[in-house]
Design an enzyme around this catalytic site. Sequence first.
Site, PDB file in Angstrom:
ATOM      1  N   SER A   9       5.006   5.179   2.518  1.00 15.67           N
ATOM      2  CA  SER A   9       5.288   4.163   1.497  1.00 15.67           C
ATOM      3  C   SER A   9       6.539   4.536   0.716  1.00 15.67           C
ATOM      4  O   SER A   9       6.587   5.574   0.047  1.00 15.67           O
ATOM      5  CB  SER A   9       4.109   4.048   0.532  1.00 15.67           C
ATOM      6  N   HIS A  34       6.309   1.297   4.879  1.00 15.06           N
ATOM      7  CA  HIS A  34       5.491   0.448   4.002  1.00 15.06           C
ATOM      8  C   HIS A  34       6.303   0.164   2.742  1.00 15.06           C
ATOM      9  O   HIS A  34       6.814   1.076   2.085  1.00 15.06           O
ATOM     10  CB  HIS A  34       4.196   1.192   3.676  1.00 15.06           C
ATOM     11  N   ASP A  36       6.248  -1.736  -0.850  1.00  9.98           N
ATOM     12  CA  ASP A  36       5.347  -2.288  -1.862  1.00  9.98           C
ATOM     13  C   ASP A  36       6.101  -3.185  -2.837  1.00  9.98           C
ATOM     14  O   ASP A  36       6.962  -2.715  -3.587  1.00  9.98           O
ATOM     15  CB  ASP A  36       4.706  -1.146  -2.659  1.00  9.98           C
ATOM     16  N   MET A  38       5.743  -5.322  -6.142  1.00 11.24           N
ATOM     17  CA  MET A  38       4.854  -5.445  -7.308  1.00 11.24           C
ATOM     18  C   MET A  38       5.513  -6.326  -8.355  1.00 11.24           C
ATOM     19  O   MET A  38       6.717  -6.210  -8.587  1.00 11.24           O
ATOM     20  CB  MET A  38       4.588  -4.072  -7.902  1.00 11.24           C
ATOM     21  N   HIS A  67       3.902  -5.164   1.633  1.00 12.68           N
ATOM     22  CA  HIS A  67       2.629  -5.336   0.921  1.00 12.68           C
ATOM     23  C   HIS A  67       2.941  -6.042  -0.393  1.00 12.68           C
ATOM     24  O   HIS A  67       3.552  -5.459  -1.282  1.00 12.68           O
ATOM     25  CB  HIS A  67       2.024  -3.939   0.709  1.00 12.68           C
ATOM     26  N   MET A  69       2.008  -7.435  -3.787  1.00 10.07           N
ATOM     27  CA  MET A  69       1.049  -7.387  -4.904  1.00 10.07           C
ATOM     28  C   MET A  69       1.590  -8.288  -5.997  1.00 10.07           C
ATOM     29  O   MET A  69       2.294  -7.838  -6.906  1.00 10.07           O
ATOM     30  CB  MET A  69       0.909  -5.945  -5.406  1.00 10.07           C
ATOM     31  N   MET A 138      -7.580  -1.585   0.437  1.00 11.55           N
ATOM     32  CA  MET A 138      -7.034  -0.741  -0.633  1.00 11.55           C
ATOM     33  C   MET A 138      -8.048   0.341  -0.978  1.00 11.55           C
ATOM     34  O   MET A 138      -9.220   0.049  -1.227  1.00 11.55           O
ATOM     35  CB  MET A 138      -6.724  -1.567  -1.881  1.00 11.55           C
ATOM     36  N   GLY A 143      -0.953  -0.480  -7.822  1.00 10.98           N
ATOM     37  CA  GLY A 143      -0.070  -0.444  -8.974  1.00 10.98           C
ATOM     38  C   GLY A 143       0.726   0.849  -9.080  1.00 10.98           C
ATOM     39  O   GLY A 143       1.845   0.841  -9.580  1.00 10.98           O
ATOM     40  N   GLY A 145       1.534   4.884  -7.155  1.00 14.02           N
ATOM     41  CA  GLY A 145       1.320   5.902  -6.137  1.00 14.02           C
ATOM     42  C   GLY A 145       0.650   7.110  -6.771  1.00 14.02           C
ATOM     43  O   GLY A 145       0.492   7.188  -8.003  1.00 14.02           O
ATOM     44  N   ASP A 172      -4.696   2.272   2.289  1.00 17.97           N
ATOM     45  CA  ASP A 172      -3.545   2.502   1.406  1.00 17.97           C
ATOM     46  C   ASP A 172      -4.048   2.986   0.050  1.00 17.97           C
ATOM     47  O   ASP A 172      -4.779   2.279  -0.628  1.00 17.97           O
ATOM     48  CB  ASP A 172      -2.786   1.170   1.264  1.00 17.97           C
ATOM     49  N   GLY A 173      -3.616   4.191  -0.305  1.00 11.89           N
ATOM     50  CA  GLY A 173      -3.938   4.731  -1.625  1.00 11.89           C
ATOM     51  C   GLY A 173      -4.691   6.036  -1.535  1.00 11.89           C
ATOM     52  O   GLY A 173      -5.833   6.081  -1.072  1.00 11.89           O
ATOM     53  N   GLY A 174      -4.036   7.116  -1.925  1.00  8.42           N
ATOM     54  CA  GLY A 174      -4.686   8.423  -1.955  1.00  8.42           C
ATOM     55  C   GLY A 174      -4.990   8.997  -0.591  1.00  8.42           C
ATOM     56  O   GLY A 174      -5.889   9.825  -0.449  1.00  8.42           O
ATOM     57  N   GLY A 194       2.118   7.618   0.672  1.00 10.66           N
ATOM     58  CA  GLY A 194       3.309   7.724  -0.164  1.00 10.66           C
ATOM     59  C   GLY A 194       3.564   9.150  -0.562  1.00 10.66           C
ATOM     60  O   GLY A 194       4.342   9.863   0.074  1.00 10.66           O
TER      61      GLY A 194
HETATM   62  C1  DX5 Z   1      -0.369   1.420  -4.388  1.00 14.38           C
HETATM   63  C2  DX5 Z   1       0.572   1.083  -3.246  1.00 14.38           C
HETATM   64  C3  DX5 Z   1       0.615   2.158  -2.262  1.00 14.38           C
HETATM   65  C4  DX5 Z   1       1.180   3.467  -2.771  1.00 14.38           C
HETATM   66  C5  DX5 Z   1       0.385   4.579  -2.131  1.00 14.38           C
HETATM   67  O1  DX5 Z   1      -0.443   0.364  -5.251  1.00 14.38           O
HETATM   68  O2  DX5 Z   1       0.139  -0.098  -2.607  1.00 14.38           O
HETATM   69  O3  DX5 Z   1       1.276   1.765  -1.075  1.00 14.38           O
HETATM   70  O4  DX5 Z   1       2.535   3.641  -2.512  1.00 14.38           O
HETATM   71  O5  DX5 Z   1       0.760   5.782  -2.668  1.00 14.38           O
HETATM   72  P1  DX5 Z   1      -0.077   7.128  -2.415  1.00 14.38           P
HETATM   73  O6  DX5 Z   1      -0.100   7.346  -0.949  1.00 14.38           O
HETATM   74  O7  DX5 Z   1       0.723   8.140  -3.167  1.00 14.38           O
HETATM   75  O8  DX5 Z   1      -1.444   6.913  -2.992  1.00 14.38           O
HETATM   76 ZN    ZN Z   2       0.918  -0.552  -0.525  1.00 17.26          ZN
END
Ligand code: DX5
Ligand code: ZN
Length: 215
Positions: A9, A34, A36, A38, A67, A69, A138, A143, A145, A172-174, A194
């Site tokens: 990401s 990826h 993002d 926002m 992606h 958002m 998700m 919102g 990383g 996606d996320g963590g 990310g």
């Molecule tokens: C979160 C994003 C993710 C983010 C993930 O809102 O959609 O794509 O970049 O970041 P990590 O991998 O650090 O959780």
């Molecule tokens: Zn994302």
Amino acid sequence: MTNRIIAPSLLAADYARLGDAVCQMEAAGADWLHYDVMDASFVPTLSFGAGVLKAIRPLTSLPMDVHVMAVHPYKLIDDLMDAGADGITYHIETVEDGPALIERIRARGLRVGVTLNPATPVQRLLPVLDLVDMVLVMTVNPGYGGQKMIPECLDKVQWIRSRCPELDIQVDGGINRDTVAMAYEAGANIIVAGSAVFHAQDPAQEIALLREAGR
Ligand code: DX5
Ligand code: ZN
């Protein structure tokens, strides 16, 4: 069988050197990038949009996995498609007529993904499950990383995988070297990462590790 795909990401990149980050990820073995988007409304923060995508698009041949958002994805997706997105993933919470949006994206020849927040019941996907190329589950509240994965979200991955053996399922996320195996076990095959990749000492090794985990 679905293929494993690793999608770093760009949200976690150094924005002063975004172009370098794109090239670095391609050299490091990323399968997709990826991206993002926002809107500071659907999520608290603002990231980047079509202008930045257009600037980095020529730097790589990797697919750009966008992606979105945003409260009003309709306002953004045409510009993102013009800017060179290869796939658009929209949030089910933001769209009333999913089939119409899916058709609009597909008419341009792009891949279509649908995603849902941790609090959104997985059953909400049922009307569009057969229409999309990918579901993004998700695993954090979107919102930012660098958050911790919410493991309960993987139940949704299992639920979808049991119904759709061939569908691409993204998380996606963590996601990092400690959590990725759980995601694969649940049935995910596309990994967004990310901070795990961008903050790694050796991003190439980290990507390989994420791809091979649990094999
Ligand atoms: C979160 C994003 C993710 C983010 C993930 O809102 O959609 O794509 O970049 O970041 P990590 O991998 O650090 O959780
Ligand atoms: Zn994302």
